[in-house]
Scaffold this motif. Structure first.
Motif, mmCIF file in Angstrom:
data_model
loop_
_atom_site.group_PDB
_atom_site.id
_atom_site.type_symbol
_atom_site.label_atom_id
_atom_site.label_comp_id
_atom_site.label_asym_id
_atom_site.label_seq_id
_atom_site.Cartn_x
_atom_site.Cartn_y
_atom_site.Cartn_z
ATOM 1 N N ALA A 153 -1.800 -2.764 -36.468
ATOM 2 C CA ALA A 153 -1.247 -4.001 -35.904
ATOM 3 C C ALA A 153 -1.528 -4.087 -34.412
ATOM 4 O O ALA A 153 -1.785 -5.179 -33.883
ATOM 5 N N ALA A 154 -1.487 -2.924 -33.727
ATOM 6 C CA ALA A 154 -1.793 -2.926 -32.300
ATOM 7 C C ALA A 154 -3.263 -3.276 -32.065
ATOM 8 O O ALA A 154 -3.596 -4.020 -31.124
ATOM 9 N N ALA A 212 3.555 -10.610 -36.746
ATOM 10 C CA ALA A 212 3.949 -10.276 -38.116
ATOM 11 C C ALA A 212 3.466 -8.891 -38.516
ATOM 12 O O ALA A 212 4.173 -8.143 -39.203
ATOM 13 N N GLY A 213 2.249 -8.538 -38.096
ATOM 14 C CA GLY A 213 1.733 -7.208 -38.416
ATOM 15 C C GLY A 213 2.569 -6.107 -37.802
ATOM 16 O O GLY A 213 2.873 -5.103 -38.454
ATOM 17 N N ILE A 214 2.957 -6.286 -36.545
ATOM 18 C CA ILE A 214 3.804 -5.287 -35.888
ATOM 19 C C ILE A 214 5.162 -5.214 -36.569
ATOM 20 O O ILE A 214 5.707 -4.121 -36.808
ATOM 21 N N ALA A 215 5.742 -6.365 -36.898
ATOM 22 C CA ALA A 215 7.060 -6.383 -37.542
ATOM 23 C C ALA A 215 7.019 -5.669 -38.891
ATOM 24 O O ALA A 215 7.922 -4.882 -39.215
ATOM 25 N N LEU A 216 5.988 -5.920 -39.701
ATOM 26 C CA LEU A 216 5.893 -5.274 -41.003
ATOM 27 C C LEU A 216 5.705 -3.766 -40.874
ATOM 28 O O LEU A 216 6.287 -2.981 -41.634
ATOM 29 N N VAL A 238 1.907 -10.425 -20.093
ATOM 30 C CA VAL A 238 3.135 -11.043 -20.606
ATOM 31 C C VAL A 238 2.956 -11.476 -22.048
ATOM 32 O O VAL A 238 3.831 -11.259 -22.907
ATOM 33 N N GLN A 239 1.808 -12.080 -22.352
ATOM 34 C CA GLN A 239 1.560 -12.532 -23.723
ATOM 35 C C GLN A 239 1.608 -11.366 -24.714
ATOM 36 O O GLN A 239 2.317 -11.417 -25.727
ATOM 37 N N GLY A 240 0.850 -10.307 -24.407
ATOM 38 C CA GLY A 240 0.829 -9.155 -25.319
ATOM 39 C C GLY A 240 2.175 -8.452 -25.402
ATOM 40 O O GLY A 240 2.598 -8.035 -26.482
ATOM 41 N N SER A 241 2.860 -8.337 -24.260
ATOM 42 C CA SER A 241 4.156 -7.662 -24.263
ATOM 43 C C SER A 241 5.182 -8.446 -25.063
ATOM 44 O O SER A 241 5.984 -7.863 -25.815
ATOM 45 N N LEU A 242 5.178 -9.774 -24.925
ATOM 46 C CA LEU A 242 6.130 -10.586 -25.684
ATOM 47 C C LEU A 242 5.856 -10.487 -27.182
ATOM 48 O O LEU A 242 6.787 -10.400 -27.988
ATOM 49 N N ILE A 243 4.580 -10.500 -27.557
ATOM 50 C CA ILE A 243 4.251 -10.341 -28.978
ATOM 51 C C ILE A 243 4.745 -8.994 -29.491
ATOM 52 O O ILE A 243 5.337 -8.887 -30.573
ATOM 53 N N ALA A 287 -1.471 -15.092 -32.421
ATOM 54 C CA ALA A 287 -0.324 -14.392 -31.837
ATOM 55 C C ALA A 287 0.736 -14.145 -32.904
ATOM 56 O O ALA A 287 1.319 -13.055 -32.991
ATOM 57 N N ALA A 288 0.982 -15.145 -33.752
ATOM 58 C CA ALA A 288 1.980 -14.989 -34.815
ATOM 59 C C ALA A 288 1.540 -13.949 -35.833
ATOM 60 O O ALA A 288 2.362 -13.162 -36.329
ATOM 61 N N SER A 289 0.247 -13.919 -36.160
ATOM 62 C CA SER A 289 -0.240 -12.914 -37.116
ATOM 63 C C SER A 289 -0.109 -11.510 -36.538
ATOM 64 O O SER A 289 0.260 -10.571 -37.256
#
Length: 423
Positions: free
Chosen positions: A292-293, A37-41, A330-335, A32-34
């Motif tokens: 990232a998606a 991070a991919g979406i953020a970058l 919820v998990q995917g949306s929060l990420i 989930a963190a990876s």
């Protein structure tokens, strides 16, 4: 808090359980963190690149318009001397438009400047130094001499600093100006030429103009370029973004033989190229967010596979397939939301401080990212636009939401009896 939201946040690594975290939970939190991070970058890269391109376009445009007028009115079928006799009438008619803030005559021509064995092709602009300040900022860009030294009959010339450097001249030196037309004599073709005295040097910060533009008095220009130059009136308006509209209004209000051309038409090719490049860069960098998606989709599929036993237990306790689907939604949306917010924050932080970050990297590596001879500017500009940031954030959120649909459906379709039998 509903249990779907709590479990989804826990799977996303944003909520903690009181019991000891197992290896499976740590694995789910890691993927989930990876994904986050991919979406953020990807979002940060999009914002930074679009901000730099906006800044590049804005800075080059402003430097161009510090020398060029917002609108030019000219008569293509008449010689410079004929037009200059009537330029005040044209200026008075144009001044009736409420958007017009300044008017000044001009003569435009191309010629050659010779100094010893050095030769340079230039665009020569004949101007009235007393009125030029109302339509351009050249007088404030003088680094040597003064613009008002261009008195009629003095045959003085103001050069761009790059031209002056290439010819090796300074104020007080003389240069030879050659016009395209000349006279034919028994000895052959003799170009028209005139000696000018360098009375000043300007620097606009725009390399192309500093290396190809020279100013002389408009009356001297009309005499030298009477067969090859064009002349008219230069205008400055209150809002340069309204130049196309004002130009159309002036075309309707002025006589039919007067043509109006705004700054977007004079530089249409350059601005069209920049807009095309910006769109292509958005599409190319949007692929980073798309990757990232896909990473988010694969991580959710792995999370569903890892949590098969938990899903089966929840189903036996009475959870409906929709409630199971909502957990992974919820998990995917929060990420996606957290990754997008982090990317927007980091991207804006870099975009608003790029004037400090890039010089630091250049000094540390001993390189120059923007040679002035190639990119017209020497500093990396940045102009973050709220519209671009909103589009990038919305694109990231939509792609993240779409990536959660299939894993959520797959989790809701699991049969608890089959899962528990195999586990």
């Amino acid at each position: 808090m509903s249990y779907e939201l709590w479990i989804g946040a826990r799977y996303a690594g944003l909520a903690r359980s009181r019991r000891r975290v197992g290896r499976g939970d740590r694995f789910v939190s890691f993927i989930a963190a990876s994904s986050m991070a991919g979406i953020a970058l990807g979002v940060a890269a999009l914002i930074i690149v679009l901000s730099v391109m906006n800044g590049f376009q804005t800075q080059v445009r402003d430097r161009m318009l510090s020398v060029l007028p917002h609108i030019e009115l000219y008569v293509p079928r008449m010689g410079p001397e004929q037009v200059l006799q009537e330029w005040r009438q044209i200026a008075d008619m144009a001044g009736k438009n409420p958007e017009v803030r300044g008017t000044a005559p001009f003569v435009a021509a191309q010629g050659m400047i010779v100094r010893g064995e050095a030769l340079s092709g230039v665009q020569i602009r004949g101007i009235d130094p007393k009125l030029e300040g109302s339509v351009s900022d050249v007088s404030g860009q003088m680094i040597a001499g003064r613009l008002d030294a261009l008195a009629p009959g003095s045959f003085s010339i103001v050069l761009g600093n790059q031209i002056a450097n290439s010819l090796g001249v300074g104020t007080g030196d003389t240069v030879l100006v050659l016009a395209p037309q000349g006279s034919i004599s028994p000895a052959g073709f003799a170009p028209r030429m005139r000696q000018f005295t360098v009375s000043g040097i300007f620097s606009s910060g725009y390399y192309e103009y500093d290396a190809s533009l020279a100013f002389i008095n408009y009356e001297d220009a009309a005499k030298v370029f009477r067969d090859s130059g064009t002349s008219g009136v230069r205008l400055r308006i209150a809002d340069m973004q309204q130049a196309p509209l004002v130009a159309r209004q002036l075309t309707q209000a002025l006589p039919s033989f007067v043509h109006a051309q705004d700054w977007t038409q004079n530089n249409r090719t350059w601005f069209a190229a920049v807009q095309t490049e910006k769109r292509m860069m958005f599409l190319i960098l949007a692929l980073i967010v798309a990757v990232a998606a896909f990473n988010l989709l694969s991580s959710l599929v792995m999370a569903v596979k890892d949590k098969r036993s938990d899903i089966a237990i929840l189903r036996t306790l009475g959870a409906s397939p929709r409630e199971i689907a909502r957990i992974f939604l919820v998990q995917g949306s929060l990420i996606g939301v957290v990754g997008t917010l982090l990317g927007v924050g980091f991207g804006m932080l870099v975009a608003y401080n790029i004037d400090v970050i890039v010089p630091f990297i250049e000094r540390m590596l001993g390189v120059q990212f923007l040679p002035q001879q190639i990119y017209f500017i020497s500093e990396l500009p940045s102009s973050p636009q709220i519209e671009d940031i909103a589009v990038v954030a919305a694109t990231s959120l939509v792609l993240s939401l779409l990536a959660t649909l299939y894993p959520s459906w797959r989790a809701s379709s699991l049969q608890p009896a089959q899962v528990l039998r195999h586990d």
